[in-house]
Motif scaffolding. Structure first.
Motif, PDB file in Angstrom:
ATOM      1  N   ARG A  78       0.844  -1.202   0.000  1.00 26.80           N
ATOM      2  CA  ARG A  78       0.000   0.000   0.000  1.00 26.80           C
ATOM      3  C   ARG A  78       0.875   1.247   0.000  1.00 26.80           C
ATOM      4  O   ARG A  78       2.020   1.239   0.429  1.00 26.80           O
ATOM      5  CB  ARG A  78      -0.917   0.016   1.220  1.00 26.80           C
ATOM      6  N   SER A  79       0.299   2.332  -0.467  1.00 27.17           N
ATOM      7  CA  SER A  79       1.013   3.604  -0.477  1.00 27.17           C
ATOM      8  C   SER A  79       1.343   4.040   0.955  1.00 27.17           C
ATOM      9  O   SER A  79       0.502   3.974   1.844  1.00 27.17           O
ATOM     10  CB  SER A  79       0.142   4.678  -1.146  1.00 27.17           C
ATOM     11  N   GLY A  80       2.584   4.451   1.153  1.00 29.44           N
ATOM     12  CA  GLY A  80       2.987   4.936   2.467  1.00 29.44           C
ATOM     13  C   GLY A  80       3.573   3.880   3.375  1.00 29.44           C
ATOM     14  O   GLY A  80       4.086   4.210   4.447  1.00 29.44           O
ATOM     15  N   ARG A  81       3.525   2.606   2.960  1.00 27.10           N
ATOM     16  CA  ARG A  81       4.111   1.571   3.808  1.00 27.10           C
ATOM     17  C   ARG A  81       5.630   1.653   3.735  1.00 27.10           C
ATOM     18  O   ARG A  81       6.214   1.769   2.661  1.00 27.10           O
ATOM     19  CB  ARG A  81       3.644   0.180   3.371  1.00 27.10           C
ATOM     20  N   LEU A  82       6.285   1.572   4.891  1.00 25.33           N
ATOM     21  CA  LEU A  82       7.731   1.721   4.969  1.00 25.33           C
ATOM     22  C   LEU A  82       8.391   0.387   5.322  1.00 25.33           C
ATOM     23  O   LEU A  82       7.963  -0.283   6.262  1.00 25.33           O
ATOM     24  CB  LEU A  82       8.095   2.775   6.018  1.00 25.33           C
ATOM     25  N   TYR A  83       9.424   0.046   4.582  1.00 27.15           N
ATOM     26  CA  TYR A  83      10.196  -1.169   4.874  1.00 27.15           C
ATOM     27  C   TYR A  83      11.539  -1.068   4.168  1.00 27.15           C
ATOM     28  O   TYR A  83      11.724  -0.253   3.269  1.00 27.15           O
ATOM     29  CB  TYR A  83       9.435  -2.425   4.433  1.00 27.15           C
ATOM     30  N   GLU A  84      12.485  -1.885   4.601  1.00 27.93           N
ATOM     31  CA  GLU A  84      13.810  -1.938   3.993  1.00 27.93           C
ATOM     32  C   GLU A  84      14.116  -3.374   3.584  1.00 27.93           C
ATOM     33  O   GLU A  84      13.544  -4.321   4.152  1.00 27.93           O
ATOM     34  CB  GLU A  84      14.885  -1.437   4.961  1.00 27.93           C
ATOM     35  N   THR A  85      15.015  -3.531   2.621  1.00 27.32           N
ATOM     36  CA  THR A  85      15.299  -4.853   2.074  1.00 27.32           C
ATOM     37  C   THR A  85      16.795  -5.121   1.985  1.00 27.32           C
ATOM     38  O   THR A  85      17.606  -4.199   1.887  1.00 27.32           O
ATOM     39  CB  THR A  85      14.702  -4.987   0.660  1.00 27.32           C
ATOM     40  N   ALA A  86      17.141  -6.397   2.032  1.00 31.23           N
ATOM     41  CA  ALA A  86      18.534  -6.827   1.848  1.00 31.23           C
ATOM     42  C   ALA A  86      18.533  -8.182   1.142  1.00 31.23           C
ATOM     43  O   ALA A  86      17.599  -8.976   1.280  1.00 31.23           O
ATOM     44  CB  ALA A  86      19.258  -6.915   3.189  1.00 31.23           C
ATOM     45  N   ILE A  87      19.599  -8.425   0.388  1.00 29.72           N
ATOM     46  CA  ILE A  87      19.750  -9.657  -0.388  1.00 29.72           C
ATOM     47  C   ILE A  87      20.979 -10.407   0.109  1.00 29.72           C
ATOM     48  O   ILE A  87      21.996  -9.809   0.461  1.00 29.72           O
ATOM     49  CB  ILE A  87      19.934  -9.333  -1.890  1.00 29.72           C
ATOM     50  N   PHE A  88      20.891 -11.740   0.161  1.00 24.56           N
ATOM     51  CA  PHE A  88      22.102 -12.534   0.364  1.00 24.56           C
ATOM     52  C   PHE A  88      22.232 -13.539  -0.785  1.00 24.56           C
ATOM     53  O   PHE A  88      21.234 -14.021  -1.311  1.00 24.56           O
ATOM     54  CB  PHE A  88      22.148 -13.246   1.728  1.00 24.56           C
ATOM     55  N   THR A  89      23.473 -13.798  -1.172  1.00 27.99           N
ATOM     56  CA  THR A  89      23.721 -14.629  -2.344  1.00 27.99           C
ATOM     57  C   THR A  89      24.940 -15.509  -2.138  1.00 27.99           C
ATOM     58  O   THR A  89      25.900 -15.114  -1.473  1.00 27.99           O
ATOM     59  CB  THR A  89      23.914 -13.768  -3.611  1.00 27.99           C
ATOM     60  N   GLY A  90      24.888 -16.702  -2.706  1.00 30.59           N
ATOM     61  CA  GLY A  90      26.024 -17.610  -2.658  1.00 30.59           C
ATOM     62  C   GLY A  90      26.888 -17.494  -3.895  1.00 30.59           C
ATOM     63  O   GLY A  90      27.925 -18.148  -3.998  1.00 30.59           O
ATOM     64  N   SER A  91      26.464 -16.648  -4.838  1.00 31.18           N
ATOM     65  CA  SER A  91      27.204 -16.499  -6.083  1.00 31.18           C
ATOM     66  C   SER A  91      28.325 -15.475  -5.909  1.00 31.18           C
ATOM     67  O   SER A  91      28.199 -14.511  -5.162  1.00 31.18           O
ATOM     68  CB  SER A  91      26.253 -16.050  -7.197  1.00 31.18           C
ATOM     69  N   SER A  92      29.398 -15.682  -6.610  1.00 32.11           N
ATOM     70  CA  SER A  92      30.509 -14.724  -6.588  1.00 32.11           C
ATOM     71  C   SER A  92      30.381 -13.704  -7.719  1.00 32.11           C
ATOM     72  O   SER A  92      31.247 -12.845  -7.883  1.00 32.11           O
ATOM     73  CB  SER A  92      31.840 -15.463  -6.710  1.00 32.11           C
ATOM     74  N   ASP A  93      29.308 -13.813  -8.478  1.00 32.58           N
ATOM     75  CA  ASP A  93      29.074 -12.906  -9.599  1.00 32.58           C
ATOM     76  C   ASP A  93      28.675 -11.519  -9.077  1.00 32.58           C
ATOM     77  O   ASP A  93      27.631 -11.359  -8.453  1.00 32.58           O
ATOM     78  CB  ASP A  93      27.970 -13.467 -10.494  1.00 32.58           C
ATOM     79  N   LYS A  94      29.509 -10.543  -9.332  1.00 31.72           N
ATOM     80  CA  LYS A  94      29.237  -9.191  -8.858  1.00 31.72           C
ATOM     81  C   LYS A  94      27.998  -8.581  -9.510  1.00 31.72           C
ATOM     82  O   LYS A  94      27.436  -7.605  -9.020  1.00 31.72           O
ATOM     83  CB  LYS A  94      30.448  -8.283  -9.128  1.00 31.72           C
ATOM     84  N   GLN A  95      27.568  -9.195 -10.602  1.00 32.76           N
ATOM     85  CA  GLN A  95      26.374  -8.684 -11.268  1.00 32.76           C
ATOM     86  C   GLN A  95      25.156  -8.801 -10.359  1.00 32.76           C
ATOM     87  O   GLN A  95      24.232  -7.991 -10.441  1.00 32.76           O
ATOM     88  CB  GLN A  95      26.126  -9.446 -12.582  1.00 32.76           C
ATOM     89  N   ASP A  96      25.162  -9.804  -9.484  1.00 31.23           N
ATOM     90  CA  ASP A  96      24.067  -9.928  -8.514  1.00 31.23           C
ATOM     91  C   ASP A  96      23.959  -8.680  -7.648  1.00 31.23           C
ATOM     92  O   ASP A  96      22.867  -8.158  -7.405  1.00 31.23           O
ATOM     93  CB  ASP A  96      24.306 -11.141  -7.603  1.00 31.23           C
ATOM     94  N   VAL A  97      25.094  -8.222  -7.176  1.00 35.08           N
ATOM     95  CA  VAL A  97      25.125  -7.037  -6.315  1.00 35.08           C
ATOM     96  C   VAL A  97      24.657  -5.807  -7.085  1.00 35.08           C
ATOM     97  O   VAL A  97      23.870  -5.000  -6.589  1.00 35.08           O
ATOM     98  CB  VAL A  97      26.541  -6.805  -5.750  1.00 35.08           C
TER      99      VAL A  97
END
Length: 240
Positions: free
Chosen positions: A78-97
């Protein structure tokens, strides 16, 4: 979602062992955790639980990638909802980041996740959400105040012996002192106070905000030189 309580964290990974480890660790830190093994479960849980303020997701999963999941969350929330996100990866490919950061993800972790780094990162994300919530509340208060001042500014014409939405019952609709000093809207508020209505009831009756009612009440007490609402009701002319 209260800014005084830890935000709920959603952990998403198709490997149950990783979800269990991270969930247990975060719960020991005092956070509530929603564990999801599929992106479908994550989308459902996020929509159903507004307390989720941090999303931690694996990058590579069946169905949606972590970045695609974040995009779906942004689309569905919904509009106005606040949250933050983070990713974890097992790949060494910097393209993921690169993809994650371009998608607006706040942080990323390399698997196996360093729990000390995760703890510090989650704390940063929590602080960011809480700061955004404070700023959002301040903006809302400013908007409410501006709306209230606008309503009051448009009602500066002194009251005349005419009928308002709330009908006076004094003879010939004569407005006695000290109520003749009030504007039309102030007079309408005073009449409803005399009827024993609360600020909330008055706001509903007149179609104005409760904050505006409070400002009117303050003005009425000052203009009539009455000390409180009870005295105002007692001093007001006979009403229906």
């Amino acid at each position: 979602m209260s800014i005084t309580q830890p935000l709920r964290i959603m952990v998403v990974d198709d490997e149950p062992a990783i979800v269990e480890e991270l969930a247990e660790f975060l719960e020991q830190l005092g956070y509530g955790v929603t564990a999801c093994h599929t992106t479908e479960d994550a989308l459902r849980a996020f929509q159903q639980d507004e307390a989720i303020g941090i999303v931690l997701s694996d990058m590579h999963m069946p169905g949606l990638t972590g970045v695609q999941l974040m995009g779906e969350l942004a689309r569905l929330c919904r509009s106005g909802r606040l949250y933050e996100t983070a990713i974890f990866t097992g790949s060494s490919d910097k393209q993921d980041v690169v993809l994650a950061l371009r998608a607006g993800v706040s942080d990323y972790y390399q698997k196996p996740v360093n729990l000390d780094e995760l703890q510090a990162g989650v704390k940063r994300l929590q602080e960011r959400v809480e700061q955004q919530m404070k700023e959002q509340q301040i903006r809302q208060r400013i908007q409410d105040l501006a709306a209230s001042l606008h309503e009051m500014h448009s009602d500066l014409v002194p009251a005349k012996p005419i009928k308002t939405d709330v009908q006076m019952t004094t003879p010939a609709d004569v407005i006695p002192e000290p109520f003749d000093k009030l504007s039309r809207r102030q007079l309408a508020v005073a009449q409803l106070i005399a009827k024993g209505m609360t600020n909330y009831q008055i706001s509903c009756e007149l179609g104005i905000t409760e904050n505006t009612v409070k400002l009117y009440v303050s003005q009425i007490l000052r203009l009539t030189r009455v000390h409180n609402r009870t005295q105002l009701a007692l001093s007001y002319p006979s009403h229906a």
